[in-house]
Design an enzyme around this catalytic site. Structure first.
Site, PDB file in Angstrom:
ATOM      1  CG  ASP A  19      -2.297   0.547   0.928  1.00 24.79           C
ATOM      2  OD1 ASP A  19      -2.374   1.768   0.699  1.00 24.79           O
ATOM      3  OD2 ASP A  19      -3.293  -0.208   0.923  1.00 24.79           O
ATOM      4  CG  HIS A  77      -5.486   3.474   1.210  1.00 30.95           C
ATOM      5  ND1 HIS A  77      -5.173   2.187   0.825  1.00 30.95           N
ATOM      6  CD2 HIS A  77      -6.825   3.594   1.042  1.00 30.95           C
ATOM      7  CE1 HIS A  77      -6.270   1.563   0.428  1.00 30.95           C
ATOM      8  NE2 HIS A  77      -7.295   2.389   0.560  1.00 30.95           N
ATOM      9  CB  SER A  91      -9.554   0.107   0.847  1.00 32.89           C
ATOM     10  OG  SER A  91      -9.123   0.550  -0.402  1.00 32.89           O
TER      11      SER A  91
END
Length: 867
Positions: A262, A296, A463
C-alpha cells in the site's frame, strides 16, 4: 554532466519550442491504435496527446519542494506534476489535442534533444486512468528456449542491459533496461517481442495510475460492528465476521505475517501489531508513509492486526498476527484516491514478503493488467503458500479490476451493517468473498497527519473489507500453518455466510467471510459425499436434445458437482466440463446431431469426492436437420413432415448445403499412430473445405508437424510452427480447394488422415488426442429445379414422359434409351428436353435413373401410365 534545476530550465525551453512547432503543424484527435501486451493478449490504450511523462532520475529529486517549484515555473506550460515518483514529472503540452503522428514526433524530439533520461507519451488504460512507459522491461521466456537464443532475441528487440536474471525469483524472467529514451519505441519493442513464440510475455515496467479502493466517510460510528454486530449501529445482528467467537480459539500467531502492499504503514503506531516494513517506491523509507496523502496503508493495516486489550483504540480481526508494511503506491497530491504504482514495485514487495515468511498479502488498490505481476502472484501462491487478497473496487459496477481479478488473488467486496452489498462495491464473475466495508473503525496516522485529527478514523470502501478477510485467513493459518493456499481459500469459500441467490453469485461471491465458521470447518470438515445416482438422461437414451438437460440426485454432504460430457468414453477432451452447486445442468452450446455421447458426474467437498452411479452414462443425440428440437424420425413417423424419397430425413433437409462433420476424439496421435476420419458418403464440395484440428501431442518444435492426406494423397501440413507440447490443446486449420477435395473422393467416400512427422513421439503424460472438424458447402442431396421445395425425384407427374412433350408414347423410347445408356448429358443433348432428368426417366421412383426403370417404362408406354 546534468545539474538539477539548471537542466530543468533548459528542458523547459526545448519543451515549449517543440510543442509549439508540433501544434502548428498538425491538430486534431489521435487516430493510431496503441496497445500493450499481457501475455499474448492485447490491451488497448488511448493516447493522451496533451501530456508527456519525463524522467530525469540521475540528478533531480522532484519530491524536493524547491526543485518542484523551479520545474513548475520553468516549463511554462499549463501544469507540471512533480510529486508523482522520484525523477518523474508529467507536463501538459498544449491546449489542443495533437494527432498521434505529431505526438510521436514531439516525444522523439524531446528524447533526442533534451538533457533528460527518458520521455514517454501518456496513455489512458481501458479504465480511463493514465499509464506511461518506462525504459525498464520485463521478459519471460519458455523454459525450453536455449540461453543463446534468449540473448539473441533480447539483443534483436531490446538491445539493452540485463539488470536481473530470474527477476522476483521467477525462473526464466529477465529485468533489463532499454537504451531507448523514447516511450513509443520501448512500447513497440516489447509488443514485438511479446509476439514471439519463444516468449511467454514481454512488457515495460510501466507506471500505472491506480486508485486505492477507498471511499472516505466522515461518519463517526464508535463501534466495530464488522467484528461483532448486535445491531448497535442500526444494522442486522450477526451480520459480521464473528470475531469474538473465533478469538475463543485464537487471536492469531505472531509468526503469521500479513504483507500490506500500500502507501506505507506508520511504523511507530502504538495500536498496530507489525514487523519492520520496507519501501519499494518513491522516497519512503522502512515502509513508512512519505507524503501528506499517504494515509491509506495505515488504515488498511489496522483492520488486520490492530492491537487487542491495550485499553485504547481499535482491534484488528487477527490482533496477535503482525502486519508488514510495503510501500509500493505513491499517493498523488492534492489528496484524493489517486496513486501511481508499477508492477516491478509490487513484484519486489512480494519477493520481500517471501523472504520474511509472509503467508497472507493484501493489496487494497488497483493497477492495470500485467503478465509479470500475474506470474509473481501465481508463483508465490503455489510455491510459497501465500494467500492473496485485494479489494474488488468501488465502482459499483460489474468490472472487478486488478490485482483482484488475477486468478490467484481473492477479490473481496464490501457489505453494510445489514449484510447487503454496499452500493459502491464492485461485483462481477471475479468477485469471491464479502466482508464489512462501511463505517469501519480503524487506525489512522497519528496526530493531524492522517484522515482525522487523532490516531483512529472511521472509513469505508472495499479497501477495508479486503484486509478484514485477509485477517481471517491469518487466523486460519495461526491454527495450522501447514495449510496450503488452495486449502485456506476453499475453507473461506465453503464457510462463508451465503448471501444473495443460493450458492455463488456475482454480487456476493460465496458470501460474507466467517472467522468462527472457518475455524470450525477446519476442525470438523464434512464427510466424503454420500452415494447418489444419475437420473436424466437415462443410460443408452436415444433422441436426446442437442442442448441436453442433465439431472442427478442430491449427494449427502456434497458442496459442488462436476459434470463431464464427451463423445469419447475416456473423456480425453470433454465437450462439457463444468462445476456447479446444483444437482442439474443445462448445456448452453449444441452437441452434434446423431452422435453418441458419454457423461459422468462427481460430487465434491473438502474431504473427498464421490462419483455417481452408474459411473459412465451414454446417450445419443437426435438427428434434427431442421433444428426444431424434434427428432427427424419422429416427425416423419407423426406425418408432420414429408419424406417422399424415403431417405430418413424431411424433404426440406435434402436441399441443405452447409456441412459440418466432426470426428470423435481419437487417441493417441504420434509418428507410429496416425489417425483418420472416414466420411461416407462424402458430398461434392461447391466451396473451399476447411479442416479444423485440435491436438494434444508432442509438437513444440518446428521439426515436429503433421501431414494431412485425403484418401492417401497429401494436401498440406499443420502444426508447423511449434504449437505446443502435450499440456494444452493446440488448434490449427487447413483450407482445401473444392476442386482438390472433389478430385480425391473415391467411390463416394473420403478418408481424412493426419500423419505426424517422425519427430512426433507419443511422450505426453496425459493421453494424446486428435479431433478433426470438416466444414464446407456441398452439393445438395436432392435438386429442386422448379423451386417448389419438393425433391425433383419425387415429382413423377408423367411417369415415362422422357421427351417431355406432355404425353407417354412410343416417341419417348429414343429419349429413354439415351437416358439409360448415355446419362443426363446425352439426354440433355436431344432437342426439346425442358424438364427434370429425374422426373422424366425415374419410372420406379427410387431417386435415380438406371436399368431398374426399364420394366416400368415399357408398362407406361404400353398402358399409358406407370404401375
Amino acid at each position: 554532466m546534468k545539474s538539477g534545476p539548471a537542466s530543468l530550465v533548459s528542458m523547459s525551453i526545448c519543451l515549449v519550442t517543440t510543442v509549439a512547432l508540433a501544434t502548428v503543424a498538425v491538430g486534431g484527435q489521435p487516430t493510431k491504435q496503441y496497445y500493450y501486451s499481457v501475455g499474448k493478449n492485447r490491451v488497448p490504450l488511448t493516447l493522451d496527446s496533451k501530456r508527456v511523462a519525463i524522467l530525469e532520475e540521475a540528478t533531480v529529486d522532484t519530491t524536493d519542494p524547491s526543485v518542484a517549484s523551479v520545474m513548475a515555473g520553468a516549463v511554462g506550460l499549463s501544469d507540471v506534476s512533480t510529486n508523482i515518483r522520484p525523477g518523474w514529472a508529467v507536463a501538459r503540452t498544449a491546449g489542443v489535442d495533437l494527432s498521434a503522428e505529431t505526438t510521436e514526433t514531439m516525444v522523439s524530439r524531446l528524447a533526442d534533444t533534451m538533457p533528460v533520461d527518458f520521455v514517454s507519451p501518456v496513455f489512458l488504460q481501458p479504465n480511463g486512468l493514465p499509464l506511461w512507459i518506462t525504459p525498464n522491461v520485463i521478459v519471460a521466456f519458455r523454459a525450453d528456449v536455449p540461453l543463446a537464443q534468449r540473448q539473441a532475441l533480447l539483443d534483436e528487440y531490446i538491445s539493452g542491459t540485463i539488470v536481473t536474471e530470474d527477476f522476483g525469483d521467477m525462473p526464466d524472467v529477465y529485468y533489463l533496461r532499454s537504451p531507448s529514451q523514447n516511450g513509443f519505441d520501448v512500447l513497440a519493442q516489447v509488443n514485438a517481442l511479446a509476439g514471439r513464440p519463444e516468449v511467454l510475455y514481454a512488457e515495460s515496467d510501466a507506471i500505472f495510475t491506480g486508485r486505492s479502493t477507498l471511499t472516505p466517510n466522515d461518519s463517526l460510528y464508535p463501534q466495530q460492528w464488522g467484528l461483532h454486530n448486535i445491531g448497535q449501529t442500526g444494522g442486522t445482528a450477526d451480520m459480521d465476521l464473528d470475531a469474538p467467537e473465533a478469538w475463543d480459539t485464537t487471536t492469531g500467531d505472531a509468526d503469521i505475517i500479513v504483507l500490506i502492499m500500500d502507501s506505507g504503514v506508520q511504523q511507530n503506531h502504538t495500536d498496530i501489531n507489525q514487523v519492520p516494513g520496507n519501501s519499494f517506491a518513491g522516497s519512503s523509507t522502512n515502509g513508512n508513509p512519505f507524503n501528506q496523502c499517504d494515509n491509506h496503508g495505515t488504515a488498511v493495516a489496522g483492520c488486520a492486526t490492530a492491537v487487542i486489550n491495550n485499553g485504547t483504540g481499535v482491534t484488528g480481526i487477527a490482533p496477535a498476527c503482525k502486519s508488514a508494511g510495503a510501500y509500493v503506491a505513491i499517493s498523488q497530491i492534492p489528496c484524493s484516491d489517486m496513486i501511481t504504482i508499477n508492477p516491478g514495485s509490487m513484484i519486489a514487495a512480494l519477493t520481500w514478503g517471501e523472504s520474511i515468511g509472509a503467508r497472507v498479502t493484501n493489496a487494497s488498490l488497483s493497477i492495470g493488467d500485467s503478465s509479470s505481476l500475474r506470474a509473481k502472484y501465481a508463483q508465490t501462491y503455489f510455491e510459497s503458500g501465500m494467500v492473496h487478497f485485494a479489494g474488488s473496487g468501488n465502482s459499483g459496477q460489474g468490472d472487478v479490476g486488478f490485482p483482484a481479478g488475477f486468478p490467484t488473488v481473492i477479490a473481496v467486496g464490501a457489505v453494510t451493517h445489514t449484510g447487503g452489498r454496499a452500493s459502491f462495491s464492485t461485483f462481477g464473475a471475479g468477485l469471491e468473498l464479502m466482508a464489512p466495508g462501511v463505517s469501519i473503525w480503524t487506525t489512522d496516522r497519528t496526530g493531524t497527519a492522517g484522515y482525522s485529527n487523532g490516531n483512529w478514523t472511521v472509513i469505508q470502501g472495499t479497501s477495508f473489507a479486503s484486509p478484514l478477510a485477509a485477517g481471517v485467513a491469518a487466523l486460519l493459518l495461526s491454527v495450522d500453518d501447514t495449510l496450503t493456499s488452495d486449502e485456506v481459500r476453499t475453507i473461506l469459500q465453503q464457510s462463508a455466510k451465503d448471501r444473495g441467490t443460493s450458492g455463488f453469485d456475482q454480487f456476493y461471491g460465496y458470501g460474507i467471510v466467517q472467522a468462527r465458521d472457518a475455524i470450525d470447518y477446519y476442525f470438523n470438515p464434512p464427510p466424503v459425499p454420500g452415494a447418489f445416482s444419475t437420473t436424466f438422461p437415462a443410460n443408452e437414451a436415444t433422441d436426446a436434445f442437442l442442448t441436453p438437460f442433465f439431472q442427478w440426485e442430491i449427494a449427502p454432504d456434497a458442496l459442488t458437482y462436476t459434470i463431464v460430457v464427451d463423445d469419447d468414453d475416456n473423456f480425453v477432451n470433454p465437450e462439457i466440463n463444468e462445476t456447479t452447486g446444483l444437482n442439474q445442468y443445462v448445456s448452453l452450446s449444441a452437441l452434434v446431431p446423431g452422435r453418441t455421447y458419454y457423461w459422468r458426474v462427481t460430487a465434491h467437498n473438502d474431504n473427498g469426492s464421490t462419483q455417481a452411479s452408474p459411473g459412465v452414462v451414454s446417450f445419443t443425440t437426435m438427428s434434427d436437420c431442421n433444428g426444431n428440437n424434434i427428432a427427424d424420425a419422429q416427425e416423419i413417423l407423426d406425418g408432420t413432415v414429408d419424406d417422399c424419397n424415403m431417405n430418413g430425413v424431411p424433404d426440406a433437409c435434402d436441399f441443405q448445403t452447409e456441412i459440418n462433420i466432426a470426428s470423435q476424439d481419437m487417441t493417441p496421435i504420434a509418428f507410429e499412430t496416425p489417425q483418420s476420419l472416414v466420411i461416407d458418403p462424402a458430398r461434392t464440395a461447391t466451396s473451399d473445405v476447411t479442416l479444423d484440428f485440435a491436438a494434444r501431442s508432442d509438437i513444440n518444435f518446428t521439426t515436429e508437424f503433421m501431414n494431412v492426406l485425403l484418401n492417401g494423397n497429401s494436401v498440406g501440413t499443420i502444426y508447423v510452427s511449434g504449437f505446443g507440447d502435450c499440456a494444452t490443446a493446440s488448434l490449427d486449420s487447413l483450407v482445401v480447394p473444392a476442386a482438390t477435395w472433389n478430385a480425391n473422393i473415391v467411390d463416394g467416400a473420403m478418408t481424412v488422415t493426419v500423419a505426424p512427422s517422425d519427430e512426433v513421439g507419443d511422450i505426453c503424460n496425459e493421453p494424446s488426442y486428435l479431433r478433426i472438424e470438416v466444414e464446407y458447402i456441398g452439393a445438395p442431396t436432392s435438386l429442386d429445379l422448379n423451386a417448389n421445395e419438393i425433391p425433383d425425384e419425387c415429382e413423377n407427374t408423367l411417369c415415362g414422359d422422357s421427351n417431355c412433350d406432355g404425353a407417354v408414347s412410343v416417341g419417348d423410347i429414343n429419349y429413354f434409351v439415351t437416358a439409360i445408356t448415355g446419362g443426363e448429358a446425352a439426354w440433355d443433348a436431344l432437342a426439346g428436353t425442358d424438364c427434370s432428368f429425374i422426373d422424366a426417366n425415374d419410372t420406379n421412383d427410387d431417386g435415380t435413373v438406371s436399368v431398374g426403370d426399364i420394366n416400368n417404362f415399357v408398362t407406361a408406354v404400353t398402358s399409358g401410365s406407370c404401375p
